[in-house]
Write an enzyme that holds these catalytic residues in place. Structure first.
Site, PDB file in Angstrom:
ATOM      1  N   GLN A  90      10.115 -16.899 -59.704  1.00 48.37           N
ATOM      2  CA  GLN A  90      10.962 -16.893 -60.960  1.00 48.37           C
ATOM      3  C   GLN A  90      10.423 -17.106 -62.122  1.00 48.37           C
ATOM      4  OE1 GLN A  90      14.647 -16.462 -60.471  1.00 48.37           O
ATOM      5  NE2 GLN A  90      14.238 -16.471 -62.890  1.00 48.37           N
ATOM      6  N   LYS A 111      20.965 -16.391 -57.042  1.00 52.23           N
ATOM      7  CA  LYS A 111      20.269 -15.241 -55.966  1.00 52.23           C
ATOM      8  C   LYS A 111      20.491 -15.915 -54.575  1.00 52.23           C
ATOM      9  CE  LYS A 111      17.120 -13.936 -59.618  1.00 52.23           C
ATOM     10  NZ  LYS A 111      15.999 -14.251 -60.373  1.00 52.23           N
ATOM     11  N   ASP A 160      11.311  -7.413 -57.237  1.00 54.11           N
ATOM     12  CA  ASP A 160      11.882  -7.536 -58.733  1.00 54.11           C
ATOM     13  C   ASP A 160      11.125  -6.431 -59.370  1.00 54.11           C
ATOM     14  OD1 ASP A 160      13.120  -9.626 -59.576  1.00 54.11           O
ATOM     15  OD2 ASP A 160      11.598 -11.334 -59.755  1.00 54.11           O
TER      16      ASP A 160
END
Ligand code: NAD
Length: 290
Positions: A96, A52, A119
């Site tokens: 994460q 990422k 997200d």
């Protein structure tokens, strides 16, 4: 059979973002800034976060990686998220997953400001997605939509079978495929660990999205001739012939299933790359809205 190539489509998305960013800068707007929080040293999570960060750099985005020790308290993680919520330069925040067992993931996700939740996991953003309102769509289903769109795959009136009902993949995917838009307008069946007759259901599918996390689960005898097969799974399987000691396997037995498909995604090189492209799209939109 045509491969749905995540490398090609994710690069096209990134090239488009690079152009948009140049226009953005010409208008004096800020560089999109993604902040990623990684707790602990889980090997797969390390790889995803590194990718990422790398993709942000390739697209001209700013990124910040905050690493926290596996044993930090929930309070410390929440303090870090609060600081990022308040930081005017940060457009998007991601934590994460999975987090170490002692964290309440729901509480952590809910602590991210919905405007920075790139997200798309915050209940407020999920609610907007369900109602078809503009929002951040969870990155993996969003990446799959971008892939279907790129290859102009017909979805209207098709029977889509989604295997898996997780909050981050299966459930949002099933909702998005049934919405009144393109890609969408499918008749959707959601299958999960308690589903009976999975094989019979899959055999009726025009589109299968496999997101259950069991390596090479979907076999050719479960797939109708000409189906579109999207493989979300990523499982590390021990492989002594690899330097890393493992091979990445999808939820689809690719060699077995591919000859029957009209389109199929490979693993690696499919949905994983699209997930990152979609995250960049969400981060760009987060930045553009401010
Ligand atoms: P999860 O474990 O949260 O959910 C798995 C789902 O599969 C559950 O809803 C369960 O009911 C269902 N399931 C389990 N066994 C089943 C069976 N035998 N038959 C039918 N359904 C069954 O997993 P997740 O987070 O949704 O991830 C699924 C897979 O996708 C994993 O391999 C994960 O690593 C991968 N993943 C990939 C990406 C990507 O970018 N490519 C992103 C997220 C997750």
């Amino acid at each position: 059979m045509q491969i749905l190539d995540g490398k090609i489509v994710s690069q096209a998305v990134k090239d488009d973002l690079i152009q948009k960013l140049a226009l953005h800068h010409a208008e004096g707007k800020k560089t999109p800034h993604l902040a990623a929080v990684l707790v602990g040293t889980n090997g797969a999570s390390e790889t995803y976060v590194a990718s990422k960060v790398k993709n942000c750099a390739e697209t001209g985005f700013k990124s910040t990686l905050i690493r926290l020790d596996e044993n930090v308290t929930e309070e410390v993680l929440l303090e870090n998220i609060e600081r990022l919520n308040a930081d005017a330069d940060v457009d998007g925040i991601l934590v994460q997953l999975p987090l170490p067992k002692h964290f309440n993931e729901e509480k952590i996700i809910n602590s991210i400001h919905p405007d920075k939740d790139v997200d798309g996991f915050h209940p407020m953003n999920i609610g907007k997605m369900v109602q078809g309102l503009p929002t951040y769509i969870p990155a993996t289903p969003y990446g799959i939509l971008l892939m279907l769109e790129h290859y102009k795959i017909e979805t209207s009136g098709k029977h889509a079978v989604v295997i898996g009902r997780s909050n981050i993949v299966g459930r949002p995917m099933s909702i998005l495929l049934s919405r009144n838009a393109y890609p969408g307008n499918c008749t959707v069946t959601v299958c999960h660990s308690r589903t009976k007759n999975l094989k019979e259901i899959c055999l009726q599918a025009d589109i299968i999205v496999a997101a259950l996390g069991i390596a090479e689960f979907l076999k050719a005898d479960m797939v109708k001739e000409g189906a579109v097969v999207i493989d979300v799974g990523i499982t590390r399987v021990p492989d002594a012939s690899k330097k890393s000691g493992f091979a990445l396997k999808g939820d689809v037995d690719f060699a077995d299933v591919a000859p029957k498909c009209s389109y199929i995604t490979p693993v690696p090189g499919g949905v994983g790359l699209m997930t990152i492209a979609a995250l960049l799209m969400n981060t760009f939109h987060a930045s553009a809205q401010r």
